[in-house]
Write a protein that holds these residues in place. Structure first.
Motif, short mmCIF file in Angstrom:
data_model
loop_
_atom_site.label_atom_id
_atom_site.label_comp_id
_atom_site.label_asym_id
_atom_site.label_seq_id
_atom_site.Cartn_x
_atom_site.Cartn_y
_atom_site.Cartn_z
N PHE A 1 0.86 -1.18 0.00
CA PHE A 1 0.00 0.00 0.00
C PHE A 1 0.90 1.23 0.00
CE2 PHE A 1 -2.38 -3.43 1.99
CZ PHE A 1 -3.60 -3.35 1.34
N PRO A 2 0.37 2.40 -0.29
CA PRO A 2 1.19 3.61 -0.24
C PRO A 2 1.83 3.77 1.14
CG PRO A 2 -0.88 4.08 -1.33
CD PRO A 2 -0.99 2.69 -0.77
N PRO A 3 3.04 4.36 1.22
CA PRO A 3 3.74 4.48 2.50
C PRO A 3 3.05 5.46 3.45
CG PRO A 3 4.90 5.67 0.76
CD PRO A 3 3.81 4.89 0.09
N PHE A 4 3.50 5.42 4.69
CA PHE A 4 3.02 6.31 5.76
C PHE A 4 1.53 6.10 6.05
CE2 PHE A 4 6.40 8.63 3.38
CZ PHE A 4 7.42 8.44 4.30
N ILE A 5 1.22 4.89 6.44
CA ILE A 5 -0.17 4.51 6.72
C ILE A 5 -0.54 4.89 8.16
CG2 ILE A 5 -1.68 2.50 7.09
CD1 ILE A 5 -0.33 1.21 4.70
N GLU A 6 -1.70 5.48 8.30
CA GLU A 6 -2.21 5.84 9.62
C GLU A 6 -3.33 4.88 10.01
OE1 GLU A 6 -3.37 9.90 9.23
OE2 GLU A 6 -1.30 10.66 9.24
N LYS A 7 -3.61 4.85 11.31
CA LYS A 7 -4.59 3.88 11.81
C LYS A 7 -6.00 4.13 11.30
CE LYS A 7 -2.03 3.02 16.08
NZ LYS A 7 -2.04 3.15 17.58
N ASN A 8 -6.31 5.37 10.97
CA ASN A 8 -7.66 5.67 10.49
C ASN A 8 -7.84 5.40 9.01
OD1 ASN A 8 -6.18 7.75 9.44
ND2 ASN A 8 -7.38 9.40 10.35
N ARG A 9 -6.79 4.91 8.35
CA ARG A 9 -6.86 4.61 6.92
C ARG A 9 -7.71 3.34 6.70
NH1 ARG A 9 -2.83 4.51 2.69
NH2 ARG A 9 -1.81 6.24 3.75
N VAL A 10 -8.52 3.35 5.68
CA VAL A 10 -9.23 2.15 5.24
C VAL A 10 -8.44 1.59 4.05
CG1 VAL A 10 -11.35 1.22 4.25
CG2 VAL A 10 -11.47 2.98 6.02
N LEU A 11 -7.93 0.39 4.20
CA LEU A 11 -7.11 -0.20 3.14
C LEU A 11 -8.01 -0.96 2.17
CD1 LEU A 11 -4.03 -1.59 5.12
CD2 LEU A 11 -4.40 0.68 4.14
N GLN A 12 -7.97 -0.55 0.92
CA GLN A 12 -8.78 -1.20 -0.10
C GLN A 12 -7.92 -2.11 -0.96
OE1 GLN A 12 -10.55 2.36 -1.98
NE2 GLN A 12 -12.47 1.84 -0.97
N PHE A 13 -8.45 -3.28 -1.30
CA PHE A 13 -7.71 -4.19 -2.17
C PHE A 13 -8.70 -5.02 -2.97
CE2 PHE A 13 -8.24 -6.14 1.95
CZ PHE A 13 -8.62 -7.45 1.70
N PHE A 14 -8.22 -5.52 -4.11
CA PHE A 14 -9.06 -6.26 -5.05
C PHE A 14 -8.62 -7.72 -5.08
CE2 PHE A 14 -9.34 -7.87 -9.49
CZ PHE A 14 -10.72 -8.01 -9.55
N SER A 15 -9.60 -8.62 -5.09
CA SER A 15 -9.32 -10.05 -5.20
C SER A 15 -10.00 -10.61 -6.43
CB SER A 15 -9.81 -10.79 -3.95
OG SER A 15 -9.70 -12.19 -4.13
N ALA A 16 -9.21 -11.01 -7.41
CA ALA A 16 -9.78 -11.61 -8.63
C ALA A 16 -10.43 -12.95 -8.33
CB ALA A 16 -8.68 -11.78 -9.68
N ASP A 17 -9.91 -13.69 -7.33
CA ASP A 17 -10.48 -14.99 -6.98
C ASP A 17 -11.92 -14.86 -6.51
OD1 ASP A 17 -8.16 -16.38 -7.55
OD2 ASP A 17 -7.37 -16.17 -5.52
N ILE A 18 -12.21 -13.76 -5.80
CA ILE A 18 -13.54 -13.57 -5.21
C ILE A 18 -14.35 -12.57 -6.03
CG2 ILE A 18 -14.76 -13.19 -3.02
CD1 ILE A 18 -12.19 -13.71 -1.57
N CYS A 19 -13.75 -12.05 -7.09
CA CYS A 19 -14.48 -11.24 -8.07
C CYS A 19 -15.03 -9.93 -7.49
CB CYS A 19 -15.63 -12.04 -8.67
SG CYS A 19 -15.21 -13.72 -9.15
N ARG A 20 -14.34 -9.31 -6.56
CA ARG A 20 -14.79 -8.04 -6.04
C ARG A 20 -13.68 -7.35 -5.25
NH1 ARG A 20 -18.42 -8.03 -0.63
NH2 ARG A 20 -17.34 -6.04 -0.53
N SER A 21 -13.91 -6.10 -4.93
CA SER A 21 -12.99 -5.35 -4.07
C SER A 21 -13.43 -5.49 -2.62
CB SER A 21 -12.99 -3.87 -4.47
OG SER A 21 -12.53 -3.71 -5.80
#
Length: 449
Positions: free
Chosen positions: A254-274
């Motif tokens: 993920f982009p550097p300098f992550i804070e605790k209030n950040r919501v991390l988004q990621f995509f999974s092709a296996d499960i066909c959704r973000s």
């Protein structure tokens, strides 16, 4: 998702020596030089530490499988009884050992395009048995027939081939067959040109996932590794509205300098959704302070609990008009096959979902998904991605193997845990604070010079 064995070490040390990886100490990062170095080396382009570790294979990523062995197949098929299952596993494979296939790097759009080759190597030492272990499981071809061929006329014809091939609601299959594919006797007997190989993950080996196009972060480090398009599209056709958006990264970084209030988004092709993960706790990972981000239960909530999920509810049978929660219908993504995804043992699902299944025992510790992210570099140093694969079986009066059923069954086939192993000794490196020419130089490895 996930880092390879050395990415935490190399990235942490060379990117400003922020980390003394795997047992060292997190150094102060107030110095502008270190921050500048981190941003520079986090860019995904030739010559940076981030690119080197992002491209190379994650040789220490594993996928564990637990198979749900059905104990009373005849009772279910004849009397429509509850399905009694016994979990067997883990059976472990090494995955993601092949490097990314870089297709192009575009300096104008600041993007990198790549494919991810797929492969799985069985690990006997990490498994309870062999690939030849046999299980009683759902007959995938028979169960899918009413969904793929709703026509009464077609079902009557196919029923002849199901009977002639001695195919029933359940079957015995080896681990290797169930996961990676086998020639189905029913489908093979049909005198038409249709696919005859069936398997939960077929085809897998010698295939590739992608093409992905991601931002390299050169012009904006906050966009590094974020997916721009997947297979040339910015939006998945399986879901209406914003549910089809391809958000975030692939979870490896993920982009550097992550804070605790950040919501991390990621995509999974296996499960066909973000998906997204939220901060759960601070964890000490072999001396490295990391943030543990967890998949919240709201991910699979019903629209009544989480209105944002309204466009993920595309069926009415299992969800009972979108009022139940805990499963996701991904059949549109799987060529119409009645595949449903859940957390293992239907964790965080409505009790009604599993009322026809006996032998399940969901618990948060074993069945939840998390990512341990080093907040300064943004690298995922440790993770556990868990999911369960279920098949919807419904009564079909024209198919003898399913005609006595009185219920719609959501049958659990298996659940998996994809995880990494970050252990690689204890390094002690110079941080360059007193002498920048020494930055990232290893002082000792496992206490030795």
């Amino acid at each position: 998702m996930g880092c390879n064995r050395n990415c935490g070490l190399i990235a942490g040390a060379v990117i400003g020596a922020v980390l003394a990886v795997f047992g060292g100490i997190l150094m102060p990062v107030g110095d502008m030089l270190i921050e500048k170095t981190i941003k520079k080396e986090s860019v995904l382009e030739e010559g940076t530490i981030a690119f080197k570790n992002w491209v190379k294979a994650g040789a220490n990523v594993y996928r564990q499988f637990w198979i749900f062995d059905v104990q009373n197949p005849e009772e279910v098929a004849v009397n429509s009884s509850k399905i009694k299952v016994k979990q067997r596993g883990p059976y472990t494979y090494r995955v993601r050992y092949l490097a990314k296939d870089i297709i192009s790097q575009d300096s104008k759009t600041h993007t990198v395009s790549f494919q991810r080759p797929k492969g799985a190597i069985f690990e006997p030492s990490l498994s309870v048995g062999t690939e030849n272990d046999t299980f009683t499981v759902l007959n995938l071809a028979v169960a899918a027939t009413p969904h793929l061929y709703p026509s009464t006329f077609v079902q009557i014809i196919l029923n002849v081939f199901i009977k002639n091939s001695n195919s029933f609601m359940f079957q015995k299959r080896t681990l290797k067959e169930l996961l990676w594919g086998y020639k189905d006797p029913f489908l093979s007997s049909v005198p038409y040109s249709i696919p005859t190989t069936v398997g939960v993950f077929y085809p897998y080996n010698n295939t590739a996932d992608g093409v992905y196009k991601v931002f390299n972060g050169k012009d904006d480090i906050s966009k590094v590794a974020r997916i721009d398009t997947y297979k040339g599209k910015k939006h998945l056709s399986y879901w209406p509205s914003y549910c089809g958006m391809i958000n975030g990264t692939d979870g490896a970084t993920f982009p550097p300098f992550i804070e605790k209030n950040r919501v991390l988004q990621f995509f999974s092709a296996d499960i066909c959704r973000s998906f997204y993960a939220v901060f759960g706790a601070e964890i000490n990972l072999k001396g490295i302070p990391v943030y543990r981000f967890v998949l919240p239960s709201r991910i699979f909530a019903s629209p009544l609990q989480n209105p944002d999920n309204h466009c993920f509810c595309t069926e009415k049978i299992i969800s009972k008009g979108c009022t139940l929660y805990g499963v996701l219908d991904i059949s549109k993504c799987k060529e119409g096959k009645p595949v449903y995804i859940s957390l293992p043992h239907f964790l965080h699902a409505s009790p009604e979902i599993a009322e026809l299944i006996e032998g399940l025992s969901p618990n948060e510790e074993e069945h939840s998904t998390y990512l341990d992210v080093e907040p300064i570099t943004g690298f995922t140093l440790q993770f556990a991605q868990r999911m369960q694969i279920n098949i919807l079986v419904k009564p079909a009066k024209n198919i003898v193997a399913l005609k006595d059923l009185k219920h719609n069954y959501l049958v659990p086939i298996l659940w998996l845990n994809e995880y990494n192993n970050t252990a690689d000794g204890v390094y002690k490196v110079f941080n360059g604070k007193d002498d920048i020419s020494k930055v990232a130089r290893i002082d000792t490895y496992k206490g030795k010079k």
